[in-house]
Design a protein around this motif. Structure first.
Motif, PDB file in Angstrom:
ATOM      1  N   GLU A  12       0.750   3.192  -3.458  1.00  0.00           N
ATOM      2  CA  GLU A  12      -0.602   3.677  -3.690  1.00  0.00           C
ATOM      3  C   GLU A  12      -0.910   4.891  -2.804  1.00  0.00           C
ATOM      4  O   GLU A  12      -1.566   5.846  -3.231  1.00  0.00           O
ATOM      5  N   LEU A  13      -0.416   4.836  -1.558  1.00  0.00           N
ATOM      6  CA  LEU A  13      -0.611   5.965  -0.660  1.00  0.00           C
ATOM      7  C   LEU A  13       0.084   7.217  -1.185  1.00  0.00           C
ATOM      8  O   LEU A  13      -0.497   8.313  -1.195  1.00  0.00           O
TER       9      LEU A  13
ATOM     10  N   GLY B 141       0.777  -1.228   0.000  1.00  0.00           N
ATOM     11  CA  GLY B 141       0.000   0.000   0.000  1.00  0.00           C
ATOM     12  C   GLY B 141       0.807   1.276   0.000  1.00  0.00           C
ATOM     13  O   GLY B 141       0.241   2.375  -0.137  1.00  0.00           O
TER      14      GLY B 141
ATOM     15  N   PRO C 158      -1.006   2.757   5.198  1.00  0.00           N
ATOM     16  CA  PRO C 158      -2.157   3.217   4.412  1.00  0.00           C
ATOM     17  C   PRO C 158      -3.210   3.971   5.225  1.00  0.00           C
ATOM     18  O   PRO C 158      -4.009   4.725   4.657  1.00  0.00           O
TER      19      PRO C 158
END
Length: 235
Positions: free
Chosen positions: A101-102, A98, A221
């Motif tokens: 993506e964060l 994650g 995340p």
């Protein structure tokens, strides 16, 4: 808040692979021709020296570590050791689930992002080839700066390179090197990533920070929800 400053190891990277450092060091030690236990002890004892550039780059560091183990390595051995050390370093940069993506989501919200890391020459030299580099606006690496956390100059450099004030920055880290004390003193808002889902991750922290920030998240995340809630609070 206009920016986020991240610690690197154990924060953006996968905390579960930190235990692989000693195995990687053993491969480097074998290439140097020194006992693995002695090499590891020398590396641990010289941490601050290595991450602030006292001994120079990787080759000079490994030569110095070998000498501390009672061995004068030849150039061929040093060539092999440098290659082994770089090869062993790269897996330790693996993003935690994650993380990328964060970073992308935060950038999508218009936040500027920096990485502030206590690190050796290897990360400085390899940074451009990591998946983090395209998502981060600025870096502050201890090896390049000649000092380590919690030196206030590092936090000031991060804010300056992000072109923002320190009090408009979140600082996010897993709590090593008294980093949150440094962030608070610099005027940033610290966030502790507890890594609750990674049992034993804390034992890899150098110089753990006794200060516990008000803002805690168990996994990286969760930072997105924390920053969203902060924005709503201010509206």
């Amino acid at each position: 808040m206009r920016a986020v400053v991240f610690d690197f190891f154990g924060t953006l990277t996968d905390p579960g692979i930190e235990g692989g450092r000693r195995d990687a060091a053993a491969v480097t030690a074998a290439a140097l021709g020194v006992p693995a236990a002695a090499f590891w002890a020398a590396m641990v004892a010289s941490f601050t020296e290595r991450i602030t550039g006292v001994h120079g780059g990787t080759r000079d560091v490994l030569r110095e570590m070998a000498r501390r183990c009672g061995v004068e390595p030849g150039e061929v051995r040093l060539d092999a050791a440098v290659e082994a050390h770089h090869h062993g370093s790269v897996p330790l940069w693996k993003p935690r689930p994650g993380a990328l993506e964060l970073l992308a989501a935060l950038r999508g919200r218009g936040l500027r992002l920096a990485v502030l890391s206590d690190c050796g020459a290897e990360l400085c030299q390899g940074w451009a080839g990591t998946p983090y580099a395209p998502l981060v606006d600025a870096t502050v690496f201890s090896w390049q700066e000649g000092t380590r956390k919690p030196d206030p100059r590092l936090y000031a450099a991060a804010a300056e390179r992000l072109r923002t004030a320190a009090d408009e920055c979140w600082y996010v880290g897993d709590g090593g090197s008294r980093e949150h004390q440094g962030a608070l003193a610099a005027g940033m808002r610290p966030v502790l990533v507890t890594n609750a889902g990674y049992p034993g991750a804390g034992r890899h922290r150098d110089d753990p920070d006794p200060y516990v920030p008000a803002d805690l998240i168990d996994d990286l995340p969760q930072l997105l929800a924390l920053t969203n809630a902060w924005d709503r609070r201010l509206q």
